[in-house]
Design a protein around this motif. Sequence first.
Motif, PDB file in Angstrom:
ATOM      1  N   ASN A 160       0.851  -1.187   0.000  1.00  0.00           N
ATOM      2  CA  ASN A 160       0.000   0.000   0.000  1.00  0.00           C
ATOM      3  C   ASN A 160       0.889   1.240   0.000  1.00  0.00           C
ATOM      4  O   ASN A 160       2.079   1.167   0.340  1.00  0.00           O
ATOM      5  CB  ASN A 160      -0.958   0.006   1.198  1.00  0.00           C
ATOM      6  CG  ASN A 160      -0.218  -0.108   2.524  1.00  0.00           C
ATOM      7  OD1 ASN A 160       0.589   0.764   2.863  1.00  0.00           O
ATOM      8  ND2 ASN A 160      -0.479  -1.177   3.279  1.00  0.00           N
ATOM      9  N   LYS A 162       1.104   3.722   2.013  1.00  0.00           N
ATOM     10  CA  LYS A 162       1.660   4.076   3.323  1.00  0.00           C
ATOM     11  C   LYS A 162       3.015   3.400   3.537  1.00  0.00           C
ATOM     12  O   LYS A 162       3.989   4.051   3.936  1.00  0.00           O
ATOM     13  CB  LYS A 162       0.694   3.674   4.430  1.00  0.00           C
ATOM     14  CG  LYS A 162       1.206   4.001   5.835  1.00  0.00           C
ATOM     15  CD  LYS A 162       0.199   3.575   6.901  1.00  0.00           C
ATOM     16  CE  LYS A 162       0.744   3.863   8.307  1.00  0.00           C
ATOM     17  NZ  LYS A 162      -0.219   3.442   9.357  1.00  0.00           N
ATOM     18  N   LYS A 163       3.095   2.102   3.272  1.00  0.00           N
ATOM     19  CA  LYS A 163       4.360   1.391   3.435  1.00  0.00           C
ATOM     20  C   LYS A 163       5.388   1.870   2.405  1.00  0.00           C
ATOM     21  O   LYS A 163       6.586   1.879   2.665  1.00  0.00           O
ATOM     22  CB  LYS A 163       4.130  -0.120   3.305  1.00  0.00           C
ATOM     23  CG  LYS A 163       3.343  -0.713   4.474  1.00  0.00           C
ATOM     24  CD  LYS A 163       3.159  -2.216   4.320  1.00  0.00           C
ATOM     25  CE  LYS A 163       2.393  -2.783   5.519  1.00  0.00           C
ATOM     26  NZ  LYS A 163       2.174  -4.240   5.405  1.00  0.00           N
TER      27      LYS A 163
END
Length: 430
Positions: A160, A162-163
């Motif tokens: 995703n 965010k990572k």
Amino acid sequence: MNVTTLINYILIAAVGGVGSILANRGIAVFNDGLRPIMPEYIEGKITRKELAATSFAVSFGLIIGFGIPVSIGSTILVAHSILLAADVIGTWTPDNKWGTALAGVVGAIYGAGLLFGLSSIVALFKMLPFNFLPALSLMSGPILLAFCAFPALAVASQHNPKKGFITFGLTFLAYLLATKFGTFKVNGYTITLNAIGMALLVAMVCMIYFAAQIKGDGNSNASLVNVFSKRVGRIKGNWIWLSIMGGLITAASSMLIIAVDVLPQQLLVKNQVMEAAIATFARAIGFIPLVFSTAIVTGVYGMAGTTIIFALGLLLKGQPIVAFIAGFVWMWIEVQLLSATAKGLDKFPGLRDMGEHIRTSLQDTIAIALLIGAAIACNKMAANIGFFWVIGFWLLNKKAKKPLVDMAVGPIATIAFGVLLNILRMIMIF
């Protein structure tokens, strides 16, 4: 011609010749996109002409648009310029013993000619009314740092955003820390950590960590091995040819005449051999699942295997005989561990699936870095109008019926602009 130069020509000719033989016999190819087509021909589902046409279609653009342009002005060849050509030569020559011999001869001549031609281009550029070789060298500048961003893109794609941003932030922080505190003394010796190498290392660790968190007890690769056992046996039966090719590529890499990709090439140009080895190894890790999975399904191996042999060669710099032996043995190990490694990846499906995300992320990263580099190079040749040329070239290519692959746009636009400026200079317009 000194001994070192002679060895270089022999090695690159051997790489081109043996690589073409492997493609001709359907043992191995370099282009991942061509590998799934090979069993279609081997099993008689398509003709030799159809195979040759497919090989040309998927490889030629990368050869003339990426491999050769980014190698111009340097005696260090990007692997695409010779190994993709070996795919084409091998598939275009007849499928018989005479065709195999012809493929070997043509491939060897091409390899030696490529090295000679690129070495001669420097002298040719100096004879031009406008020598744009110094500007051309600027094209690859953004790649060195941009390459460190591809793991973050791969993480965002596989997991995703965010990572992906976490990986990107840690990579950025690693670069800053290595730049600020990367030089220190130990027992009177000054040690300097390469900021790009450290940033890439942190990025790769993050990418592998996130992928390893996805665990499972599936058996998809094990099933593939069982279903395609004859094709796996075919690869193992050709271990001697694959090992010879592994030895030759490793020896050529040890003589610094071939690099697996543009980042290691540019690091070698700057004589940063250890950093180039780290970058090569990091790239290879991500391609292991992709190479092994496609090899099991198709019965056709990668011409350079997992590409770890390139890193092995750099670690054995200047020792071609030792490098050949090491590469020969390593390729044999790869082939013998093909089934076991593929089955082991079932326990970590995240690692197994990581390869395809890395491949796509690498292509996107290199394409945008070369485009930015092309704009810098063209602007150096002719201020302001250089930006206009590259941006316009990129946008119009998107509208073309048969557009160039993204990685090829920057290099071709830059070379075309340099040629145009020379024409204008000769007729005294510019």
